[in-house]
Design a protein around this motif. Sequence first.
Motif, short mmCIF file in Angstrom:
data_model
loop_
_atom_site.label_atom_id
_atom_site.label_comp_id
_atom_site.label_asym_id
_atom_site.label_seq_id
_atom_site.Cartn_x
_atom_site.Cartn_y
_atom_site.Cartn_z
N LEU A 85 44.97 40.02 50.64
CA LEU A 85 45.54 39.85 49.31
C LEU A 85 45.18 41.02 48.41
O LEU A 85 46.05 41.55 47.69
CB LEU A 85 45.08 38.53 48.70
N GLN A 107 51.30 34.01 45.18
CA GLN A 107 49.99 33.76 45.78
C GLN A 107 49.27 32.62 45.07
O GLN A 107 48.65 31.78 45.70
CB GLN A 107 49.12 35.02 45.77
N THR A 111 47.88 29.33 46.87
CA THR A 111 46.45 29.03 46.82
C THR A 111 46.20 27.66 46.22
O THR A 111 45.36 26.90 46.72
CB THR A 111 45.70 30.12 46.03
#
Length: 189
Positions: A85, A107, A111
Amino acid sequence: MLDRQQRYGFELREEFERSTGSTWPLNIGQVYTTLDRLERDGLVSDMGTDEAGHRYYAITDSGRQEARNWFATPVAPSAPPRNELAIKLALALGTPGVDVAAVVQTQRLATIQTMQGYVRARREADRENNAADLSWRLVLESLIYSAEAELKWLDHCEAKMPSMAKQSSVASAGAAAPKVKPARMEASS
């Protein structure tokens, strides 16, 4: 695990995966390769096979001491672990046409969803309140804390993006401009 009782490779793999909730699955070939190496180093002993052909191993006194040393030694990574990432965001900042804010939001959503799955699994483990599942709950909590840290880092990245975008566009403009060598002035006589 061998300190508790003699086991064969498949049992060791199953116990490891049960203890960690199969977070890090083991290849059975890796288990047997490791047992061979541990036997070579005098840390385990081959106790023979049972009628089903399972080869059992037991820990030796040297193995027991090595395990105690391992538990007593802090984990200190020799190099920072590769973080895909962080690499993605670092490269996105300098890549034309990439919406870095969208990368961060994508992301963040992934997450959060992953963390919610960990939290649900922890709730289920807590409901069962089985002492044998304590190891799995600790692994889950580690995963939850890692996800929380990633979310905090994504917030940090997002807060930095306006100033990084300015720096990036200034750097890009400077890089795009052709480098011209200044003309030398010749004295005419």
